[in-house]
Design a protein around this motif. Sequence first.
Motif, PDB file in Angstrom:
ATOM      1  N   VAL A 107     -21.862   7.603 -11.472  1.00  0.00           N
ATOM      2  CA  VAL A 107     -20.923   6.880 -10.616  1.00  0.00           C
ATOM      3  C   VAL A 107     -19.764   6.342 -11.438  1.00  0.00           C
ATOM      4  O   VAL A 107     -19.968   5.672 -12.446  1.00  0.00           O
ATOM      5  CB  VAL A 107     -21.643   5.722  -9.891  1.00  0.00           C
ATOM      6  CG1 VAL A 107     -20.635   4.907  -9.111  1.00  0.00           C
ATOM      7  CG2 VAL A 107     -22.711   6.278  -8.973  1.00  0.00           C
ATOM      8  N   ASN A 108     -18.566   6.646 -11.005  1.00  0.00           N
ATOM      9  CA  ASN A 108     -17.368   6.237 -11.745  1.00  0.00           C
ATOM     10  C   ASN A 108     -16.892   4.880 -11.256  1.00  0.00           C
ATOM     11  O   ASN A 108     -15.848   4.755 -10.633  1.00  0.00           O
ATOM     12  CB  ASN A 108     -16.265   7.293 -11.569  1.00  0.00           C
ATOM     13  CG  ASN A 108     -15.145   7.130 -12.556  1.00  0.00           C
ATOM     14  OD1 ASN A 108     -15.133   6.194 -13.349  1.00  0.00           O
ATOM     15  ND2 ASN A 108     -14.189   8.039 -12.498  1.00  0.00           N
ATOM     16  N   LYS A 109     -17.679   3.841 -11.535  1.00  0.00           N
ATOM     17  CA  LYS A 109     -17.345   2.495 -11.060  1.00  0.00           C
ATOM     18  C   LYS A 109     -16.104   1.951 -11.725  1.00  0.00           C
ATOM     19  O   LYS A 109     -15.428   1.083 -11.181  1.00  0.00           O
ATOM     20  CB  LYS A 109     -18.519   1.550 -11.321  1.00  0.00           C
ATOM     21  CG  LYS A 109     -19.731   1.833 -10.442  1.00  0.00           C
ATOM     22  CD  LYS A 109     -20.866   0.905 -10.782  1.00  0.00           C
ATOM     23  CE  LYS A 109     -20.516  -0.519 -10.422  1.00  0.00           C
ATOM     24  NZ  LYS A 109     -21.631  -1.447 -10.654  1.00  0.00           N
ATOM     25  N   SER A 110     -15.782   2.486 -12.908  1.00  0.00           N
ATOM     26  CA  SER A 110     -14.604   1.985 -13.621  1.00  0.00           C
ATOM     27  C   SER A 110     -13.329   2.239 -12.840  1.00  0.00           C
ATOM     28  O   SER A 110     -12.327   1.548 -12.998  1.00  0.00           O
ATOM     29  CB  SER A 110     -14.500   2.643 -15.000  1.00  0.00           C
ATOM     30  OG  SER A 110     -14.333   4.047 -14.868  1.00  0.00           O
ATOM     31  N   ILE A 111     -13.354   3.246 -11.968  1.00  0.00           N
ATOM     32  CA  ILE A 111     -12.170   3.545 -11.158  1.00  0.00           C
ATOM     33  C   ILE A 111     -11.825   2.345 -10.290  1.00  0.00           C
ATOM     34  O   ILE A 111     -10.673   1.939 -10.171  1.00  0.00           O
ATOM     35  CB  ILE A 111     -12.407   4.782 -10.263  1.00  0.00           C
ATOM     36  CG1 ILE A 111     -12.591   6.016 -11.145  1.00  0.00           C
ATOM     37  CG2 ILE A 111     -11.251   5.001  -9.309  1.00  0.00           C
ATOM     38  CD1 ILE A 111     -12.892   7.277 -10.365  1.00  0.00           C
ATOM     39  N   ILE A 112     -12.856   1.756  -9.668  1.00  0.00           N
ATOM     40  CA  ILE A 112     -12.630   0.600  -8.807  1.00  0.00           C
ATOM     41  C   ILE A 112     -12.409  -0.652  -9.633  1.00  0.00           C
ATOM     42  O   ILE A 112     -11.496  -1.440  -9.394  1.00  0.00           O
ATOM     43  CB  ILE A 112     -13.827   0.399  -7.867  1.00  0.00           C
ATOM     44  CG1 ILE A 112     -13.843   1.498  -6.806  1.00  0.00           C
ATOM     45  CG2 ILE A 112     -13.763  -0.949  -7.178  1.00  0.00           C
ATOM     46  CD1 ILE A 112     -12.742   1.427  -5.805  1.00  0.00           C
ATOM     47  N   ASP A 113     -13.256  -0.873 -10.641  1.00  0.00           N
ATOM     48  CA  ASP A 113     -13.205  -2.108 -11.416  1.00  0.00           C
ATOM     49  C   ASP A 113     -11.891  -2.298 -12.142  1.00  0.00           C
ATOM     50  O   ASP A 113     -11.463  -3.414 -12.399  1.00  0.00           O
ATOM     51  CB  ASP A 113     -14.356  -2.143 -12.433  1.00  0.00           C
ATOM     52  CG  ASP A 113     -15.717  -2.222 -11.740  1.00  0.00           C
ATOM     53  OD1 ASP A 113     -15.729  -2.675 -10.574  1.00  0.00           O
ATOM     54  OD2 ASP A 113     -16.734  -1.848 -12.333  1.00  0.00           O
ATOM     55  N   LYS A 158      -9.328  -3.399  -1.426  1.00  0.00           N
ATOM     56  CA  LYS A 158      -8.364  -2.654  -2.244  1.00  0.00           C
ATOM     57  C   LYS A 158      -8.524  -1.152  -2.046  1.00  0.00           C
ATOM     58  O   LYS A 158      -7.553  -0.404  -1.988  1.00  0.00           O
ATOM     59  CB  LYS A 158      -8.541  -3.019  -3.712  1.00  0.00           C
ATOM     60  CG  LYS A 158      -7.405  -2.549  -4.600  1.00  0.00           C
ATOM     61  CD  LYS A 158      -7.420  -3.263  -5.930  1.00  0.00           C
ATOM     62  CE  LYS A 158      -6.146  -2.938  -6.718  1.00  0.00           C
ATOM     63  NZ  LYS A 158      -6.065  -3.698  -7.974  1.00  0.00           N
ATOM     64  N   PHE A 159      -9.762  -0.696  -1.942  1.00  0.00           N
ATOM     65  CA  PHE A 159     -10.041   0.716  -1.717  1.00  0.00           C
ATOM     66  C   PHE A 159      -9.436   1.193  -0.395  1.00  0.00           C
ATOM     67  O   PHE A 159      -8.748   2.212  -0.336  1.00  0.00           O
ATOM     68  CB  PHE A 159     -11.552   0.946  -1.732  1.00  0.00           C
ATOM     69  CG  PHE A 159     -11.980   2.292  -1.224  1.00  0.00           C
ATOM     70  CD1 PHE A 159     -11.759   3.441  -1.973  1.00  0.00           C
ATOM     71  CD2 PHE A 159     -12.593   2.413   0.015  1.00  0.00           C
ATOM     72  CE1 PHE A 159     -12.152   4.692  -1.497  1.00  0.00           C
ATOM     73  CE2 PHE A 159     -12.983   3.647   0.501  1.00  0.00           C
ATOM     74  CZ  PHE A 159     -12.767   4.800  -0.261  1.00  0.00           C
ATOM     75  N   SER A 175       0.822  -1.221   0.000  1.00  0.00           N
ATOM     76  CA  SER A 175       0.000   0.000   0.000  1.00  0.00           C
ATOM     77  C   SER A 175       0.852   1.266   0.000  1.00  0.00           C
ATOM     78  O   SER A 175       0.419   2.311  -0.487  1.00  0.00           O
ATOM     79  CB  SER A 175      -0.940   0.010   1.215  1.00  0.00           C
ATOM     80  OG  SER A 175      -0.211   0.120   2.423  1.00  0.00           O
ATOM     81  N   ALA A 176       2.079   1.178   0.540  1.00  0.00           N
ATOM     82  CA  ALA A 176       2.940   2.362   0.607  1.00  0.00           C
ATOM     83  C   ALA A 176       3.858   2.502  -0.607  1.00  0.00           C
ATOM     84  O   ALA A 176       4.562   3.499  -0.742  1.00  0.00           O
ATOM     85  CB  ALA A 176       3.781   2.312   1.886  1.00  0.00           C
ATOM     86  N   CYS A 177       3.848   1.510  -1.491  1.00  0.00           N
ATOM     87  CA  CYS A 177       4.780   1.500  -2.626  1.00  0.00           C
ATOM     88  C   CYS A 177       4.415   2.572  -3.652  1.00  0.00           C
ATOM     89  O   CYS A 177       3.261   2.681  -4.065  1.00  0.00           O
ATOM     90  CB  CYS A 177       4.784   0.119  -3.280  1.00  0.00           C
ATOM     91  SG  CYS A 177       5.951  -0.011  -4.647  1.00  0.00           S
TER      92      CYS A 177
END
Length: 459
Positions: free
Chosen positions: A353-359, A279-280, A186-188
Motif C-alpha cells: 500500500v502506497n500510503k506515502s502518496i496520501i501522507d 483531500k483525496f 481543487s481546479a488549480c
Amino acid sequence: MRISTPKSKKHAFQSYYENCCKEGKIKEISELLQSNPEMLNYRDQHLGLTLLANSIKCGQIELSKFLLGKGADPNIGNIISETPLHIAIDNSDLELAEMLLQYKAEPNCMTVDGETPLHHSAFIGDKKMMGLLLSYGADPNIKDTTLGRTPLHCAVQCEHLECVQLLLSYGAIGTIEDKEGNSPISACENGEIFKILEDTRDKTLKNPLHCIPEAHSSDEERNSCRYSFSQSSVSVDFSITESSFVSLSYEVMPTQKFGSEDTTVSIQISQSEDLKLVKFLRGIKMLNYKDLLICEGFDDMDMMIFQMTSIMPITHEVLEEVGIAKHGHRARLLMKLEQIAGVQDHNKPQNKVNKSIIDSGWECCQPKHTFTPGISNLRDWLILLKLDKYQKLFEQAGYEDLQFMVSLMNSRYPIDDNLLKKIGISKLGHRMRVLAKLIEDARNIKLRSATGKEACNLL
C-alpha cells in the motif's frame, strides 16, 4: 411604390444615432433628445444597445458623461443583459468604468449567464479594474448561473496571480465549489497560485474571524468592519460597527445584535472528519460525495485503502448502493483508490500500500491535456470528432472530465463498446470513433506524461 417603409426609416434613424455615438457628436445627440426625450434609454432592435451603451462601446468619454448627466440609466442591459459596465470592462476602459460606478452602475449586475463585471475582469486579468469594482462593493464570491463559478475560479483558471491575490485580500473563498464540484483550489493547475490558495485557507482555519476591506459610503460605515468566517464549505459574513463592542475573542462568534444587523449564526462543523479523505476527494473532483461516503461508514481513508486489497474490496455495486449513481464517477473513485492501494490485476501479487502518496499531501500526476492541440475539455474533444451531440449523455453518465476519461483507458475500468451502448450511443460507427480517439490519447499519455514527469504509476 413606396420609397421607404417605416422599418427602413427606423433603421436609417438608428444608424444615424449610432454614428453620432461613434463619433461623439454631443450636439446632434442633444438635439435628438430635445425632440425625442424617450430615446435617452431606448434599446435598439439589433443588439439592444442604448445611446449610453453605444457611447461606452466607442470609448466616447464626454458623450457618456453628457448622457449620464441627462439621466441615462447605466444598468440597462443589451440582448444578453450586458450593461454598459460590462462593455467598459471588456474594453479595459478604467475611466469610463469608474464614471459609470459614480453614476450608480450596479457592480454585481449579471448577464444572461450570470456573469458579473468582476467575472469579466478576472477572466481578462485586469487587476486595476478588479480593484475598482471591489472598492465599489463587487462581490468576490458571487457565482454565475451557468457553471456556478466565482470570479476566483476565473482568475485561477487563467493563472492571473496578482488578480488571485487581490480577490483573496477582499475575502474571496477558495473552497467554494461550482456545479461540477470543483473549487478554485481543487481546479488549480499553477503551483504558485495553489500554494497561495492553500496558505490563505489554512490561515482562515487557524483564525476564522478576519477583517475584509470594503467600500464605505458614510463615516459610520467607514468606522465599521466587515467580517467573514469560513471553514470547509461553511461561510458567514457580517458587519460590526466600531461602537458595537470593545473586544471580541476570535474563538467566540457573536450571538447578539449589534446595531440593526443580526449576527446570530449557527454553524455545524465536524472536527472528526478524516482530512486525508477530504483531500483525496477534492483531488479527484468528487468532494460532493463526501457526506454520502461518511454516512455509509466509508469515513477513514486508510481503512478504505486497506479494504481495496482485502477479500471484500470496494466495487461498483458497493458505491452504487452508497448513492453514487453515475457510472463514470464510480469508475473514477475506484481507479484512484486502486492506484493508491497498489492494485493492478487480480491475478498478480498486490503491491505494498502506497500510503506515502496520501501522507505527503498526495496530488495525482494527472496529465493536463490529451496530446490533442487546443483540446482540453470534453466539449471541444467531441466537436473534434463531430459528435458533440453526445455531450449531455456523457455528462449524465459521469464522464464529464476528459482527462479522467483518458486515464480510465489504462486502468481496470476502461470505457468500452458495451458501456458506450449503455450511455446511449446507438450507432456503431460513432462508438468506434470515440473508442479509437480515447485509445490513441491514452497510448500517448502512457508513453510520456504531459506534465513533464515520468509516466503516472496509474498508467
